[in-house]
Design a protein around this motif. Sequence first.
Motif, PDB file in Angstrom:
ATOM      1  N   VAL A  59     -18.651 -29.165 -12.891  1.00  0.00           N
ATOM      2  CA  VAL A  59     -17.712 -29.478 -13.973  1.00  0.00           C
ATOM      3  C   VAL A  59     -17.675 -30.982 -14.236  1.00  0.00           C
ATOM      4  O   VAL A  59     -17.612 -31.417 -15.390  1.00  0.00           O
ATOM      5  N   GLU A  60     -17.741 -31.764 -13.186  1.00  0.00           N
ATOM      6  CA  GLU A  60     -17.756 -33.221 -13.347  1.00  0.00           C
ATOM      7  C   GLU A  60     -18.964 -33.671 -14.164  1.00  0.00           C
ATOM      8  O   GLU A  60     -18.853 -34.520 -15.065  1.00  0.00           O
ATOM      9  N   ARG A  61     -20.123 -33.109 -13.886  1.00  0.00           N
ATOM     10  CA  ARG A  61     -21.323 -33.467 -14.631  1.00  0.00           C
ATOM     11  C   ARG A  61     -21.207 -33.056 -16.093  1.00  0.00           C
ATOM     12  O   ARG A  61     -21.630 -33.794 -16.993  1.00  0.00           O
ATOM     13  N   ALA A  62     -20.626 -31.882 -16.336  1.00  0.00           N
ATOM     14  CA  ALA A  62     -20.461 -31.411 -17.713  1.00  0.00           C
ATOM     15  C   ALA A  62     -19.506 -32.304 -18.490  1.00  0.00           C
ATOM     16  O   ALA A  62     -19.764 -32.653 -19.661  1.00  0.00           O
ATOM     17  N   LEU A  63     -18.405 -32.689 -17.865  1.00  0.00           N
ATOM     18  CA  LEU A  63     -17.443 -33.563 -18.535  1.00  0.00           C
ATOM     19  C   LEU A  63     -18.043 -34.942 -18.799  1.00  0.00           C
ATOM     20  O   LEU A  63     -17.837 -35.522 -19.874  1.00  0.00           O
ATOM     21  N   ALA A  64     -18.758 -35.465 -17.835  1.00  0.00           N
ATOM     22  CA  ALA A  64     -19.385 -36.776 -18.023  1.00  0.00           C
ATOM     23  C   ALA A  64     -20.374 -36.744 -19.185  1.00  0.00           C
ATOM     24  O   ALA A  64     -20.450 -37.694 -19.984  1.00  0.00           O
ATOM     25  N   PHE A  65     -21.110 -35.647 -19.298  1.00  0.00           N
ATOM     26  CA  PHE A  65     -22.044 -35.492 -20.408  1.00  0.00           C
ATOM     27  C   PHE A  65     -21.299 -35.431 -21.742  1.00  0.00           C
ATOM     28  O   PHE A  65     -21.651 -36.125 -22.698  1.00  0.00           O
ATOM     29  N   ALA A  66     -20.263 -34.604 -21.789  1.00  0.00           N
ATOM     30  CA  ALA A  66     -19.549 -34.395 -23.045  1.00  0.00           C
ATOM     31  C   ALA A  66     -18.734 -35.612 -23.465  1.00  0.00           C
ATOM     32  O   ALA A  66     -18.622 -35.910 -24.662  1.00  0.00           O
ATOM     33  N   LEU A  67     -18.169 -36.324 -22.500  1.00  0.00           N
ATOM     34  CA  LEU A  67     -17.323 -37.478 -22.798  1.00  0.00           C
ATOM     35  C   LEU A  67     -18.107 -38.773 -22.938  1.00  0.00           C
ATOM     36  O   LEU A  67     -17.626 -39.736 -23.538  1.00  0.00           O
ATOM     37  N   GLY A  68     -19.293 -38.802 -22.339  1.00  0.00           N
ATOM     38  CA  GLY A  68     -20.061 -40.045 -22.327  1.00  0.00           C
ATOM     39  C   GLY A  68     -19.570 -41.025 -21.294  1.00  0.00           C
ATOM     40  O   GLY A  68     -19.919 -42.210 -21.326  1.00  0.00           O
ATOM     41  N   ARG A  69     -18.782 -40.545 -20.357  1.00  0.00           N
ATOM     42  CA  ARG A  69     -18.228 -41.384 -19.284  1.00  0.00           C
ATOM     43  C   ARG A  69     -17.744 -40.475 -18.165  1.00  0.00           C
ATOM     44  O   ARG A  69     -17.588 -39.262 -18.360  1.00  0.00           O
ATOM     45  N   ASP A  70     -17.469 -41.061 -17.011  1.00  0.00           N
ATOM     46  CA  ASP A  70     -16.934 -40.279 -15.906  1.00  0.00           C
ATOM     47  C   ASP A  70     -15.511 -39.829 -16.224  1.00  0.00           C
ATOM     48  O   ASP A  70     -14.701 -40.638 -16.707  1.00  0.00           O
ATOM     49  N   PRO A  71     -15.173 -38.578 -15.987  1.00  0.00           N
ATOM     50  CA  PRO A  71     -13.813 -38.106 -16.262  1.00  0.00           C
ATOM     51  C   PRO A  71     -12.825 -38.636 -15.236  1.00  0.00           C
ATOM     52  O   PRO A  71     -13.195 -38.912 -14.089  1.00  0.00           O
ATOM     53  N   ASP A  72     -11.561 -38.786 -15.649  1.00  0.00           N
ATOM     54  CA  ASP A  72     -10.552 -39.161 -14.658  1.00  0.00           C
ATOM     55  C   ASP A  72     -10.179 -37.931 -13.842  1.00  0.00           C
ATOM     56  O   ASP A  72     -10.497 -36.789 -14.194  1.00  0.00           O
ATOM     57  N   ALA A  73      -9.507 -38.160 -12.733  1.00  0.00           N
ATOM     58  CA  ALA A  73      -9.243 -37.081 -11.773  1.00  0.00           C
ATOM     59  C   ALA A  73      -8.408 -35.959 -12.370  1.00  0.00           C
ATOM     60  O   ALA A  73      -8.666 -34.780 -12.117  1.00  0.00           O
ATOM     61  N   SER A  74      -7.414 -36.309 -13.171  1.00  0.00           N
ATOM     62  CA  SER A  74      -6.541 -35.270 -13.729  1.00  0.00           C
ATOM     63  C   SER A  74      -7.290 -34.390 -14.718  1.00  0.00           C
ATOM     64  O   SER A  74      -7.107 -33.161 -14.739  1.00  0.00           O
ATOM     65  N   LEU A  76     -10.509 -33.820 -14.686  1.00  0.00           N
ATOM     66  CA  LEU A  76     -11.448 -33.027 -13.898  1.00  0.00           C
ATOM     67  C   LEU A  76     -10.734 -31.859 -13.226  1.00  0.00           C
ATOM     68  O   LEU A  76     -11.231 -30.720 -13.236  1.00  0.00           O
ATOM     69  N   ASP A  77      -9.573 -32.113 -12.661  1.00  0.00           N
ATOM     70  CA  ASP A  77      -8.821 -31.045 -12.005  1.00  0.00           C
ATOM     71  C   ASP A  77      -8.472 -29.929 -12.992  1.00  0.00           C
ATOM     72  O   ASP A  77      -8.597 -28.740 -12.677  1.00  0.00           O
ATOM     73  N   ALA A  78      -8.032 -30.317 -14.186  1.00  0.00           N
ATOM     74  CA  ALA A  78      -7.643 -29.325 -15.193  1.00  0.00           C
ATOM     75  C   ALA A  78      -8.849 -28.520 -15.655  1.00  0.00           C
ATOM     76  O   ALA A  78      -8.769 -27.286 -15.801  1.00  0.00           O
ATOM     77  N   ALA A  79      -9.958 -29.203 -15.908  1.00  0.00           N
ATOM     78  CA  ALA A  79     -11.163 -28.513 -16.365  1.00  0.00           C
ATOM     79  C   ALA A  79     -11.722 -27.602 -15.281  1.00  0.00           C
ATOM     80  O   ALA A  79     -12.203 -26.497 -15.568  1.00  0.00           O
ATOM     81  N   LEU A  80     -11.656 -28.042 -14.038  1.00  0.00           N
ATOM     82  CA  LEU A  80     -12.155 -27.214 -12.924  1.00  0.00           C
ATOM     83  C   LEU A  80     -11.336 -25.934 -12.796  1.00  0.00           C
ATOM     84  O   LEU A  80     -11.902 -24.840 -12.637  1.00  0.00           O
ATOM     85  N   GLU A  81     -10.023 -26.040 -12.871  1.00  0.00           N
ATOM     86  CA  GLU A  81      -9.174 -24.853 -12.798  1.00  0.00           C
ATOM     87  C   GLU A  81      -9.484 -23.884 -13.931  1.00  0.00           C
ATOM     88  O   GLU A  81      -9.564 -22.665 -13.729  1.00  0.00           O
ATOM     89  N   ASP A  82      -9.685 -24.432 -15.123  1.00  0.00           N
ATOM     90  CA  ASP A  82     -10.025 -23.614 -16.281  1.00  0.00           C
ATOM     91  C   ASP A  82     -11.371 -22.917 -16.069  1.00  0.00           C
ATOM     92  O   ASP A  82     -11.505 -21.706 -16.281  1.00  0.00           O
ATOM     93  N   PHE A  83     -12.355 -23.680 -15.634  1.00  0.00           N
ATOM     94  CA  PHE A  83     -13.692 -23.132 -15.408  1.00  0.00           C
ATOM     95  C   PHE A  83     -13.675 -22.008 -14.374  1.00  0.00           C
ATOM     96  O   PHE A  83     -14.257 -20.932 -14.583  1.00  0.00           O
ATOM     97  N   LEU A  84     -13.011 -22.229 -13.242  1.00  0.00           N
ATOM     98  CA  LEU A  84     -12.983 -21.217 -12.184  1.00  0.00           C
ATOM     99  C   LEU A  84     -12.316 -19.931 -12.668  1.00  0.00           C
ATOM    100  O   LEU A  84     -12.758 -18.830 -12.322  1.00  0.00           O
ATOM    101  N   GLY A  85     -11.266 -20.070 -13.476  1.00  0.00           N
ATOM    102  CA  GLY A  85     -10.617 -18.889 -14.028  1.00  0.00           C
ATOM    103  C   GLY A  85     -11.518 -18.115 -14.964  1.00  0.00           C
ATOM    104  O   GLY A  85     -11.588 -16.880 -14.908  1.00  0.00           O
TER     105      GLY A  85
END
Length: 221
Positions: A59-74, A76-85
Amino acid sequence: MHPSLDAIRLVAFDLDGTLIDSVPDLAAALDATLEAHDLAPAGEARVRDWVGNGSRKLVERALAFALGRDPDASALDAALEDFLGRYAEAPCRRTRVYSGVKEALEALAERDLILCVITNKPQAFIAPILATLGLDRYFDATLGGDSLSEKKPHPMPLWHLATHFDVAPSSCLMVGDSRHDIEAGRRAGFRTLAVPYGYNHGEPVAASAPDGLVESLGELV
């Protein structure tokens, strides 16, 4: 039997990219997550190069790709929870077993070898996927990326199973598709065997110098 199995008592298999092609379902859940956060989907091709270090890193790699930067922790946490669900809703809709896998597992089980799965995928997904694909009956134990305090390429999961089954590492074989599998096996004192068709971040797994390489696990029988 293949020479890689000489004097081997325990065989540990990676899951994604070794036994099964799970990227179609992973990519579907990941793209749905990105779109829910108003981000562009990544697509299967990119996801194939991102798989292998666990769900959080994916998920971190996907967010970094989509945002063009490293995601912040919050974020990443939200996106990870969404992805796992989302992934939990359909972890095996388009996932398939690679050719030769069932034949290899059947033959190894008939030889009374101890068969295990060591994956960086969360433990909760392993049993449902194996059961759906008819692979669960072959394995004596499974470990996910969240089962212990360390995951591959750390050797801890491999040592854990060798100790649990009272098998010397030199009598164990790690089978995988990526440099993380080969590194974990080497560090644990296992023999290593690689398959070239899986996910290895766009690099040939042969570059990791495994002890053996087979085009299909069917070559083991």
